[in-house]
Scaffold this active site. Sequence first.
Site, PDB file in Angstrom:
ATOM      1  N   SER A 130       0.873  -1.192   0.000  1.00  6.93           N
ATOM      2  CA  SER A 130       0.000   0.000   0.000  1.00  6.93           C
ATOM      3  C   SER A 130       0.895   1.222   0.000  1.00  6.93           C
ATOM      4  O   SER A 130       2.042   1.163   0.487  1.00  6.93           O
ATOM      5  CB  SER A 130      -0.872   0.006   1.255  1.00  6.93           C
ATOM      6  OG  SER A 130      -1.486   1.276   1.430  1.00  6.93           O
ATOM      7  N   TYR A 142      -1.010  -0.753  10.370  1.00  4.08           N
ATOM      8  CA  TYR A 142      -1.209  -1.104   8.951  1.00  4.08           C
ATOM      9  C   TYR A 142       0.016  -0.669   8.141  1.00  4.08           C
ATOM     10  O   TYR A 142       0.551  -1.436   7.337  1.00  4.08           O
ATOM     11  CB  TYR A 142      -2.478  -0.417   8.438  1.00  4.08           C
ATOM     12  CG  TYR A 142      -2.797  -0.699   6.991  1.00  4.08           C
ATOM     13  CD1 TYR A 142      -3.205  -1.965   6.585  1.00  4.08           C
ATOM     14  CD2 TYR A 142      -2.686   0.305   6.028  1.00  4.08           C
ATOM     15  CE1 TYR A 142      -3.492  -2.220   5.249  1.00  4.08           C
ATOM     16  CE2 TYR A 142      -2.989   0.055   4.698  1.00  4.08           C
ATOM     17  CZ  TYR A 142      -3.389  -1.204   4.307  1.00  4.08           C
ATOM     18  OH  TYR A 142      -3.679  -1.462   2.996  1.00  4.08           O
TER      19      TYR A 142
HETATM   20  N1  LIG Z   1      -8.767  -0.702  -0.921  1.00  4.69           N
HETATM   21  C1  LIG Z   1      -7.730   0.106  -0.760  1.00  4.69           C
HETATM   22  O1  LIG Z   1      -7.881   1.358  -0.737  1.00  4.69           O
HETATM   23  C2  LIG Z   1      -6.330  -0.446  -0.649  1.00  4.69           C
HETATM   24  C3  LIG Z   1      -5.265   0.438  -0.810  1.00  4.69           C
HETATM   25  C4  LIG Z   1      -3.970  -0.037  -0.699  1.00  4.69           C
HETATM   26  C5  LIG Z   1      -3.738  -1.377  -0.471  1.00  4.69           C
HETATM   27  N2  LIG Z   1      -4.783  -2.225  -0.319  1.00  4.69           N
HETATM   28  C6  LIG Z   1      -4.489  -3.642  -0.053  1.00  4.69           C
HETATM   29  O2  LIG Z   1      -5.043  -4.424  -1.083  1.00  4.69           O
HETATM   30  C7  LIG Z   1      -5.309  -5.740  -0.593  1.00  4.69           C
HETATM   31  C8  LIG Z   1      -6.724  -6.139  -0.992  1.00  4.69           C
HETATM   32  O3  LIG Z   1      -7.630  -5.258  -0.363  1.00  4.69           O
HETATM   33  P1  LIG Z   1      -9.047  -4.878  -0.989  1.00  4.69           P
HETATM   34  O4  LIG Z   1      -9.086  -3.416  -1.121  1.00  4.69           O
HETATM   35  O5  LIG Z   1      -9.323  -5.726  -2.171  1.00  4.69           O
HETATM   36  O6  LIG Z   1      -9.980  -5.247   0.261  1.00  4.69           O
HETATM   37  P2  LIG Z   1     -11.163  -6.305   0.438  1.00  4.69           P
HETATM   38  O7  LIG Z   1     -12.148  -6.148  -0.664  1.00  4.69           O
HETATM   39  O8  LIG Z   1     -11.610  -6.130   1.848  1.00  4.69           O
HETATM   40  O9  LIG Z   1     -10.447  -7.727   0.272  1.00  4.69           O
HETATM   41  C9  LIG Z   1      -9.630  -8.260   1.284  1.00  4.69           C
HETATM   42  C10 LIG Z   1      -9.382  -9.724   0.993  1.00  4.69           C
HETATM   43  O10 LIG Z   1      -8.573 -10.269   2.066  1.00  4.69           O
HETATM   44  C11 LIG Z   1      -9.218 -11.464   2.547  1.00  4.69           C
HETATM   45  N3  LIG Z   1      -8.995 -11.677   3.967  1.00  4.69           N
HETATM   46  C12 LIG Z   1      -9.301 -10.842   4.999  1.00  4.69           C
HETATM   47  N4  LIG Z   1      -8.997 -11.424   6.166  1.00  4.69           N
HETATM   48  C13 LIG Z   1      -8.527 -12.672   5.864  1.00  4.69           C
HETATM   49  C14 LIG Z   1      -8.060 -13.754   6.645  1.00  4.69           C
HETATM   50  N5  LIG Z   1      -8.003 -13.695   7.992  1.00  4.69           N
HETATM   51  N6  LIG Z   1      -7.647 -14.882   6.012  1.00  4.69           N
HETATM   52  C15 LIG Z   1      -7.689 -14.961   4.666  1.00  4.69           C
HETATM   53  N7  LIG Z   1      -8.114 -13.967   3.861  1.00  4.69           N
HETATM   54  C16 LIG Z   1      -8.531 -12.838   4.465  1.00  4.69           C
HETATM   55  C17 LIG Z   1     -10.693 -11.216   2.316  1.00  4.69           C
HETATM   56  O11 LIG Z   1     -11.351 -12.465   2.341  1.00  4.69           O
HETATM   57  P3  LIG Z   1     -12.904 -12.589   2.835  1.00  4.69           P
HETATM   58  O12 LIG Z   1     -13.623 -11.427   2.191  1.00  4.69           O
HETATM   59  O13 LIG Z   1     -13.299 -13.902   2.268  1.00  4.69           O
HETATM   60  O14 LIG Z   1     -12.869 -12.507   4.318  1.00  4.69           O
HETATM   61  C18 LIG Z   1     -10.672 -10.545   0.945  1.00  4.69           C
HETATM   62  O15 LIG Z   1     -10.584 -11.502  -0.074  1.00  4.69           O
HETATM   63  C19 LIG Z   1      -5.097  -5.684   0.925  1.00  4.69           C
HETATM   64  O16 LIG Z   1      -3.839  -6.245   1.231  1.00  4.69           O
HETATM   65  C20 LIG Z   1      -5.090  -4.186   1.228  1.00  4.69           C
HETATM   66  O17 LIG Z   1      -4.296  -3.887   2.360  1.00  4.69           O
HETATM   67  C21 LIG Z   1      -6.084  -1.803  -0.417  1.00  4.69           C
END
Ligand SMILES: NC(=O)c1ccc[n+]([C@@H]2O[C@H](COP(=O)([O-])OP(=O)(O)OC[C@H]3O[C@@H](n4cnc5c(N)ncnc54)[C@H](OP(=O)(O)O)[C@@H]3O)[C@@H](O)[C@H]2O)c1
Length: 241
Positions: A130, A142
């Site tokens: 991130s 985080y």
């Molecule tokens: N959205 C943003 O603004 C942003 C910005 C920078 C970086 N990121 C990074 O991008 C990545 C994906 O995030 P996203 O935005 O796509 O969020 P998201 O839609 O909330 O997806 C998160 C994913 O992680 C999985 N997960 C959560 N807890 C878990 C656990 N204990 N064991 C296994 N899987 C787990 C979730 O699975 P379930 O739904 O099945 O629980 C889901 O598939 C993350 O690493 C996040 O830090 C996001």
Amino acid sequence: MRVADRLALVTGASSGIGAALALRLAGDGARLVLTGRDPERLQQVAERTGAKAVVADLAAGVDTLLDALPARPALVVHCAGVGAAGPLEELSPARVDELLDLNLRAPVQLTRALLPGLRAERGHLVFVASIAALGVAGEAVYSATKAGLRGFADAVRIEAPEVGVTTVLPGAVDTPYFGRRGRAYDRRFPRPIRADRVAEEIARGIRRGSVEVVVPRWLALGAKVHGAAPALFARASRRFG
Ligand SMILES: NC(=O)c1ccc[n+]([C@@H]2O[C@H](COP(=O)([O-])OP(=O)(O)OC[C@H]3O[C@@H](n4cnc5c(N)ncnc54)[C@H](OP(=O)(O)O)[C@@H]3O)[C@@H](O)[C@H]2O)c1
């Protein structure tokens, strides 16, 4: 790396960026193993991509996932992650552990276990970190997990030259991430971008063997200032957020 007919593992594939990337990789001809916690949402993505689905809580450990792999993956995308917003003192010890376990311990342990196969396949690793890896107030733990991931990726890149290693630094992305971290995205600028745009940039990074992918690209300026003048970065970040 070309992904067609190669086995790719994507964590966090039941939602957001991971789900968008799974669709993109399937379109490019990859064979997929997808993992997440929610069986229904994971199954929906698996059905659309012809993937094997493995339900696993990676914060609790990586053995369930490792045991379920049908073969050694040539591409591993570490996308599963959670956030936590608010003052550091108000974060519970259990929440701190959850972030460290899922965002950092799980990708480190998975990479350790899968590295021999990745070397043999001359494969590729993607770490979805991130822009918070540069340090964001109100997201200290985080930020630490994402900075740790970035440092780990940098070291593996040097240690395993047979394997391509791409670190991804997204800014705000329109996914369920913000709802789950406990605080909605409330800035007017920059506007969150779409998950499929991030997936597109990651796919390009894999194809080209990019070391780091910053999306949207203009945020790379922040990374440059952080690297060259960390005190200036901290002052600007305090002032502008
Ligand atoms: N959205 C943003 O603004 C942003 C910005 C920078 C970086 N990121 C990074 O991008 C990545 C994906 O995030 P996203 O935005 O796509 O969020 P998201 O839609 O909330 O997806 C998160 C994913 O992680 C999985 N997960 C959560 N807890 C878990 C656990 N204990 N064991 C296994 N899987 C787990 C979730 O699975 P379930 O739904 O099945 O629980 C889901 O598939 C993350 O690493 C996040 O830090 C996001």
